[in-house]
Design a protein around this motif. Structure first.
Motif, PDB file in Angstrom:
ATOM      1  N   ARG A 154       0.820  -1.206   0.000  1.00 34.02           N
ATOM      2  CA  ARG A 154       0.000   0.000   0.000  1.00 34.02           C
ATOM      3  C   ARG A 154       0.860   1.266   0.000  1.00 34.02           C
ATOM      4  O   ARG A 154       0.553   2.242  -0.673  1.00 34.02           O
TER       5      ARG A 154
ATOM      6  N   ARG B 140       2.112   1.701  -3.540  1.00 36.00           N
ATOM      7  CA  ARG B 140       1.122   2.048  -4.554  1.00 36.00           C
ATOM      8  C   ARG B 140       0.509   3.423  -4.350  1.00 36.00           C
ATOM      9  O   ARG B 140       0.193   4.118  -5.303  1.00 36.00           O
ATOM     10  N   TRP B 141       0.333   3.837  -3.083  1.00 32.96           N
ATOM     11  CA  TRP B 141      -0.444   5.035  -2.788  1.00 32.96           C
ATOM     12  C   TRP B 141       0.464   6.161  -2.316  1.00 32.96           C
ATOM     13  O   TRP B 141       0.845   6.245  -1.156  1.00 32.96           O
TER      14      TRP B 141
ATOM     15  N   ALA C 249      -9.051   1.358  -0.787  1.00 34.36           N
ATOM     16  CA  ALA C 249      -7.736   1.977  -0.627  1.00 34.36           C
ATOM     17  C   ALA C 249      -7.881   3.492  -0.527  1.00 34.36           C
ATOM     18  O   ALA C 249      -8.903   4.052  -0.900  1.00 34.36           O
TER      19      ALA C 249
ATOM     20  N   ALA D 207      -6.747   7.993  -4.376  1.00 34.41           N
ATOM     21  CA  ALA D 207      -5.567   8.529  -5.035  1.00 34.41           C
ATOM     22  C   ALA D 207      -5.522   7.980  -6.450  1.00 34.41           C
ATOM     23  O   ALA D 207      -6.507   7.489  -6.964  1.00 34.41           O
TER      24      ALA D 207
ATOM     25  N   GLU E 203      -4.721   5.349  -9.175  1.00 32.91           N
ATOM     26  CA  GLU E 203      -4.474   3.922  -9.338  1.00 32.91           C
ATOM     27  C   GLU E 203      -3.293   3.695 -10.283  1.00 32.91           C
ATOM     28  O   GLU E 203      -3.085   4.462 -11.224  1.00 32.91           O
TER      29      GLU E 203
END
Length: 572
Positions: A84, A87-88, A146, A149, A151
């Motif tokens: 996470r 990715r974010w 999630a 934001a 993707e």
């Protein structure tokens, strides 16, 4: 190395942790995602012991504690947390991480930098924060949704990279705050940009000057930074009508002209900033003019009473003059009218006007005429866009307001505030009609100060489930078949309620100041940050050949974070 222990043997947090839990309770009531609770949470870092023996480590202790707390609250494994954070991007920004730590780094932090008692404290704090978040329906705890934001597949498909995000924020930001001047000497210690970063940070934390004093220091690279009091003095300079004036205190005043001077001093740069955003971000090319706009009033609560506590029959002599009593209650607040674009266009606030209402504690208080407020709002907004319809709350129903809008050669839609005997009869006939749910009374003569225009009365079902009906006033010539469409258009104005909620939740700092210069500037700055967020996403839509849909790639609140965490650190 000495380890700090909990005050009790059963692992209940000590007083410092109790304060953190109290802070978390407040954050959970206003945050829509668990990461927005963990990010600004006042974690008592001093109660933990960093056991690292290395003189320098890749990641600072506090951001890693926040990531670990987030992991505990959500019940993620270390691999899930690492994924996470990788990715974010905005998840890392909330926790203060410059780059995504690997799973091994996360494991080493927990095993080598936290003691057993530290891990127990962390788990206990996470358990209590999780319970508060669940009780308030805060999203993100299960990990199924999630953080809002960009993707990874969006980046691949559209070219919507972090660099473009930062570039869009820079463009929008630089069109806004450059219109304000602090009137300080050329050799002042801090450049104006530092104060705009501070203001964005205050909006991000929503906790005012104290939050800046506690947390701004660990995200800003400068060794020296403005003190909270210095920031407040600077804001007062921005809002001072004449720098040469030596009034001892602007906080309270009984001079009608003075608050208007403060209004003009702060709203003139606001209007220029809006013009910059509209003209230089191609906003004009993205909307379908003429636009529909909504006018409404929002309140900013002010809690102190106007009555002296020792003698409740006596009014305070230093009570802020611009505080109004809120309708239908004994609550009080500062009032602001706004004009916003509504409908399918990008919603931004085009104009602001302070409002002063008569209050129950005053006998001769000045109130702002609604017609004057509407006239000023429309005059400013028409400098930016071409307007077709004006939709206003029933609080604006009045001959003067309707006359002003008609003289601007605009169509209005306003619910009727007060009903007469004739209205009751017309409503009863509409309800009793076997086929039609709507009725229109056309060409009703309206006269104000010698000027005449005609108004149509639309009788419509305001709530089909309860059988209640309402009355809408419009200066458009409305055939009966057009009535449902106009009523449906009016419902677009309800997005302004979401707009107010967004501004207050994400962009309006808390303050206890009674100085009207501070209060008005904070609201103006909050609206500009909101507009910046909206137009930043508009720029992103222009730069990538894709329909980004209803949910913008940068959620509300992220703009303030990016300004502080990235642009304020020299990246921009």
């Amino acid at each position: 190395m000495t380890e700090r222990k909990s005050n009790s043997a059963d692992g209940v947090p000590n007083d410092c942790f109790a304060r953190a839990i109290e802070h978390a309770a407040g954050l959970c009531t206003v945050s829509d995602h668990i990461s927005r609770v963990v990010g600004p949470l006042d974690i008592p870092i001093e109660e933990f012991t960093d056991r690292s023996s290395r003189p320098s480590v890749t990641y600072d202790f506090e951001p890693m504690i926040r990531a670990a707390l987030y992991q505990e609250i959500c019940g993620f494994s270390q691999s899930e947390l690492a994924d996470r954070l990788r990715r974010w991007t905005y998840l890392r920004l909330r926790f203060g991480l410059d780059s995504p730590p690997t799973q091994q780094t996360l494991s080493n932090f927990r095993r080598n930098r936290l003691s057993l008692s530290d891990r127990q404290r962390l788990s206990e704090l996470a358990r209590k924060v999780r319970a508060l978040a669940l009780a308030n329906d805060v999203r993100g705890i299960s990990g199924e949704d999630a953080p809002p934001a960009i993707e990874p597949d969006e980046v691949d498909a559209t070219g919507l990279t972090s660099d473009k995000v930062l570039r869009a924020v820079r463009v929008a930001r630089d069109r806004v705050f450059t219109e304000f001047t602090t009137s300080r000497a050329a050799n002042a210690k801090y450049p104006d940009e530092v104060y705009w970063e501070v203001q964005a940070y205050l909006s991000m934390t929503a906790h005012g000057k104290r939050a800046m004093k506690r947390r701004y220091k660990w995200i800003h690279p400068l060794k020296d930074r403005p003190h909270g009091d210095t920031h407040t003095r600077t804001i007062k300079k921005i809002g001072t009508p004449d720098p040469q004036m030596t009034l001892p205190d602007y906080a309270t005043f009984r001079d009608t002209d003075l608050w208007k001077q403060i209004r003009d001093t702060l709203l003139e740069p606001f209007d220029r900033a809006v013009a910059n955003l509209v003209e230089e971000t191609d906003f004009e090319d993205q909307i379908r003019e003429p636009v529909n706009v909504a006018i409404d009033i929002t309140s900013w609560r002010f809690y102190p009473s106007p009555l002296k506590s020792r003698d409740p029959e006596i009014l305070k002599t230093d009570y802020p003059d611009m505080v109004s009593g809120l309708e239908g209650s004994h609550e009080r607040g500062f009032l602001f009218a706004t004009l916003s674009v509504v409908g399918k266009d990008t919603p931004i606030v085009l104009a602001i006007e302070p409002v002063r209402e008569n209050s129950w504690w005053e006998t001769d208080g000045y109130h702002t005429p609604k017609a004057e407020v509407v006239d000023r709002l429309l005059t400013k907004a028409q400098e930016h866009v071409e307007i077709h319809k004006v939709m206003a709350d029933r609080a604006f129903d009045g001959y003067g307001v309707r006359d002003v809008i008609d003289r601007h050669d605009l169509t209005y839609l306003i619910p009727k505030a007060n009903r007469s005997v004739n209205d009751a009869k017309a409503l009863a006939e509409t309800k009793a009609h076997p086929d039609a749910d709507y009725a229109v009374e056309r060409g009703v003569r309206q006269e104000y100060e010698g000027r005449v225009h005609t108004t149509d009365f639309i009788y419509f079902p305001s709530n089909e489930n309860t059988g209640k009906y309402g009355i809408m006033l419009t200066n458009a010539d409305v055939p009966a078949e057009r009535a449902p469409g106009l009523v449906a258009q009016y419902r677009d104005r309800w997005m302004i309620e979401n707009e107010y909620k967004c501004i207050k939740q994400h962009f309006l700092p808390q303050t206890s100041s009674t100085d009207y210069r501070v209060r008005l500037f904070y609201f103006v700055a909050g609206v500009l940050l909101y507009n910046t967020w909206r137009l930043t996403n508009l720029l992103l839509r222009n730069w990538v050949d894709v329909n980004l849909g209803e949910k913008p790639p940068i959620p509300a609140g992220e703009v303030a974070q990016i300004i502080v965490f990235r642009l304020g650190l020299g990246v921009g």
